[in-house]
Design an enzyme around this catalytic site. Sequence first.
Site, mmCIF file in Angstrom:
data_model
loop_
_atom_site.group_PDB
_atom_site.id
_atom_site.type_symbol
_atom_site.label_atom_id
_atom_site.label_comp_id
_atom_site.label_asym_id
_atom_site.label_seq_id
_atom_site.Cartn_x
_atom_site.Cartn_y
_atom_site.Cartn_z
ATOM 1 N N ASP A 1 0.102 -14.222 -3.644
ATOM 2 C CA ASP A 1 0.223 -12.778 -3.700
ATOM 3 C C ASP A 1 1.719 -12.465 -3.616
ATOM 4 O OD1 ASP A 1 -0.537 -10.048 -3.607
ATOM 5 O OD2 ASP A 1 -0.303 -10.075 -1.433
ATOM 6 N N ASP B 1 3.429 -8.913 -2.575
ATOM 7 C CA ASP B 1 3.811 -8.078 -1.434
ATOM 8 C C ASP B 1 3.286 -8.662 -0.130
ATOM 9 O OD1 ASP B 1 5.111 -6.108 -2.990
ATOM 10 O OD2 ASP B 1 3.183 -5.244 -3.513
#
Length: 225
Positions: free
Chosen positions: A18, A20
């Site tokens: 991922d 963020d």
Amino acid sequence: MNTRPRRALRDTRLVIFDCDGVLVDTERIGPAIVAEMATEVGWPLTPAQVRRRFLGRPESYLYEQVRAHATVPLGPGWLGVYRNRVRDAFAARPHTMPGVRELLDYLDLRQLPYCVASSGSHERIEHSLTATGLIERFTGKVFSADDVSRGKPAPDLFLHAARSLGCPPAHCLVVEDSPAGVDAALAAGMPAVGYSGGPTEPGVLSHATLGVIPDLTHLMVTAGG
């Protein structure tokens, strides 16, 4: 709770990160801005409430929820304003999460491919990776919720990334800091590691199949052990 998943990379052929809160330190910025903007349109939220409701989910879901709860109409440019505020705030102090460069160097040394699959837009992901000097490491390996019809917690984004890079789902390893992201990995049939080095509480990631780590470099330790 197991905070050091054993040999997490043993059968891995592709690591899916991922963005963020895993690669870049934005998860303290985004929720504060969402809380501010939601409150401005009549839906009072705190950053903690925003994290619980929206962490890991696509921006389209965020927009629809704020629009449904707002007491004034949301204009079509609301998401654009949100993205600009996050971009400007992040540009003032762009940081990677601790251990990111060390882990990527380790994966490069092992010739183990990796990519990013994020609920953010392509524009936001590329801005974050550029600001932190990571963009060259992910050239041609950036996947966004923009690319699929359903974002996390649906498996579509992770399956799209794996298919694009020619890796069977069972041989991917997902590194996620959100419950929705872990749910997406499980739905895709991919092993997952929860990352609690940001604001996410470890307990909400306890369903990650390979445990939860507070430091990304623990993947290096466990893989080499």
